[in-house]
Scaffold this active site. Structure first.
Site, PDB file in Angstrom:
ATOM      1  N   SER A 138      -8.776   2.542   8.475  1.00 54.49           N
ATOM      2  CA  SER A 138      -9.095   3.214   9.808  1.00 54.49           C
ATOM      3  C   SER A 138     -10.204   2.367  10.543  1.00 54.49           C
ATOM      4  O   SER A 138     -10.249   2.477  11.777  1.00 54.49           O
ATOM      5  CB  SER A 138      -9.634   4.758   9.712  1.00 54.49           C
ATOM      6  N   ASP A 178       0.876  -1.279  -0.082  1.00 52.04           N
ATOM      7  CA  ASP A 178      -0.270  -0.173   0.129  1.00 52.04           C
ATOM      8  C   ASP A 178       0.858   1.204  -0.041  1.00 52.04           C
ATOM      9  O   ASP A 178       1.844   1.422   0.725  1.00 52.04           O
ATOM     10  CB  ASP A 178      -0.986  -0.152   1.305  1.00 52.04           C
ATOM     11  N   HIS A 179       0.799   2.154  -0.864  1.00 55.55           N
ATOM     12  CA  HIS A 179       1.342   3.234  -0.885  1.00 55.55           C
ATOM     13  C   HIS A 179       2.891   3.208  -1.164  1.00 55.55           C
ATOM     14  O   HIS A 179       3.680   3.861  -0.121  1.00 55.55           O
ATOM     15  CB  HIS A 179       1.132   4.366   0.159  1.00 55.55           C
ATOM     16  N   HIS A 215      -9.228   4.763  -2.325  1.00 52.52           N
ATOM     17  CA  HIS A 215      -8.474   4.747  -1.105  1.00 52.52           C
ATOM     18  C   HIS A 215      -9.375   5.621  -0.136  1.00 52.52           C
ATOM     19  O   HIS A 215     -10.462   6.313  -0.498  1.00 52.52           O
ATOM     20  CB  HIS A 215      -7.069   5.272  -1.145  1.00 52.52           C
ATOM     21  N   GLY A 216      -9.043   5.727   1.305  1.00 52.84           N
ATOM     22  CA  GLY A 216      -9.554   6.600   2.193  1.00 52.84           C
ATOM     23  C   GLY A 216     -11.222   6.241   2.383  1.00 52.84           C
ATOM     24  O   GLY A 216     -11.859   7.031   2.477  1.00 52.84           O
ATOM     25  N   ASN A 231     -10.104   0.384  -0.186  1.00 54.81           N
ATOM     26  CA  ASN A 231      -9.153   0.332   0.702  1.00 54.81           C
ATOM     27  C   ASN A 231      -9.823   0.698   2.143  1.00 54.81           C
ATOM     28  O   ASN A 231     -10.253   1.889   2.341  1.00 54.81           O
ATOM     29  CB  ASN A 231      -8.247   1.179   0.675  1.00 54.81           C
ATOM     30  N   GLY A 279      -7.593   8.290   7.204  1.00 50.29           N
ATOM     31  CA  GLY A 279      -7.686   8.547   8.542  1.00 50.29           C
ATOM     32  C   GLY A 279      -9.204   8.380   9.127  1.00 50.29           C
ATOM     33  O   GLY A 279     -10.141   8.317   8.256  1.00 50.29           O
TER      34      GLY A 279
END
Ligand code: G3H
Ligand code: 13P
Ligand code: ZN
Length: 330
Positions: A278, A93-94, A232-233, A275, A190
């Protein structure tokens, strides 16, 4: 050099083709430790869902790359022991450098993300292309990214330049040869994705974030039809978990996530990987805080990590069935 094939893993190629056609998304759950891995595999076996085990560079340092390789192999065996062989991808990831991506390919990853989204466009193309050349020579699939996801420090609603520019996607995909593309349509990483002044409040006083930019997603799909898109996020930051954390000594203020119905809508489109990290962190923390508040004399880690693992597994099952739509697709 350890090939992912020796570990019993698969790359993401076929999973994405099926997901795009079938109108669902493959879960990409981040993990760093044994309990998270047990929860992910348990949830995916019970729901018969394919899965992407996602490891950030920080997670790789935390867990140790040698242990990770064996954990991934163990995950494949564990699924069989539980009675159903789900396809498992081990994904970086990333990734931010060619060296990190190369190292992951050499230590058994079946998929890598090269996140060149912070670079100028031409540099992003060049870096991504280099990673693709190396990864494809080893049968490993590559995710690239165009557009920058906002964090809590950024102003999502006004920073239009952070969104993916649809006019770049065709050229990027063609020049780099990537297998999937992460785009920025208003999600962010986050638990504090939006500040309260970026949100409105509903009748119950719950903060409602600005809607995702489905117009950008649709324009990307129009320009690269059938091409796998990644979000993502995508944590939803369930208010009940935030409440549980805060009622057991936590202090999470103004945590707001992406509404589930918007993620469901995205999963039904060409978005084939979603993804989530959090929400898993929140579920574990909520369970651990509760046990330790209820039983202050407890000091056996299994007594709080066990319930955390159970809560995490339930969260993942819920996501698979109700948000991603990947249940029964393994
Ligand atoms: O997108 C980032 C993931 O949530 C991983 O976070 O770098 O803290 O492991 P991390
Ligand atoms: P969340 O922080 O919304 O879970 O996003 C995780 C992610 O995008 C990992 O790459
Ligand atoms: Zn991410």
């Amino acid at each position: 050099m350890t090939s992912y094939k020796e570990l019993g893993l698969v790359n993401s190629k076929e999973l994405f083709q099926k997901a795009v056609k079938g109108g669902y998304a493959i879960p990409a759950f981040n993990f760093n430790n044994l309990e998270q891995l047990q929860a992910i595999i348990g949830a995916c076996v019970e729901t018969k869902s394919p899965v992407i085990l996602q490891v950030s560079s920080g997670a790789r340092k935390y867990a140790n790359q040698t242990l990770l390789k064996h954990l991934a192999k163990g995950a494949v065996e564990y699924a069989k022991d539980l009675g159903f062989e789900v396809p498992i991808v081990l994904h970086l990831d990333h990734g931010d450098t060619l060296e990190l991506c190369t190292s992951c390919v050499e230590s058994g990853f079946s998929s890598v993300m090269i996140d060149g989204s912070h670079h100028p466009y031409d540099k992003n193309v060049e870096l991504t292309k280099q990673v693709v050349e190396y990864a494809h020579a080893h049968g490993v699939t590559v995710e690239g990214e165009l557009g920058v996801l906002a964090g809590i420090e950024d102003d999502v609603s006004s920073a239009v330049s952070h969104y993916t520019k649809p006019e770049e996607v065709e050229d990027f995909v063609k020049k780099t040869g990537v297998d999937s593309l992460a785009i920025s349509i208003g999600t962010s990483h986050g638990a504090n994705k939006f500040t309260p002044d970026q949100c409105t409040r509903n009748a119950d006083g719950v903060l409602i974030p600005p809607p995702l930019r489905f117009d950008i997603l649709e324009e990307c799909e129009r320009r690269i039809p059938g091409f796998p898109i990644v979000l993502h996020g995508a944590s939803s930051v369930p208010p009940e978990l935030v409440k549980l954390i805060n009622s057991n000594g936590g202090k999470l203020n103004d945590a707001v996530g992406i509404p589930e119905e918007q993620l469901r809508r995205a999963a039904a489109s060409a978005v084939c990987k979603i993804n989530i990290d959090s929400d898993g962190r929140l579920a574990m923390t909520a369970a651990i805080r509760k046990v330790l508040m209820d039983s202050p004399a407890e000091f056996d880690p299994r007594k709080y990590l066990g319930p955390a693992r159970d809560q995490l597994k339930e969260l993942y099952k819920y996501k698979i069935v109700n948000v991603l739509g990947s249940a029964g697709k393994a």
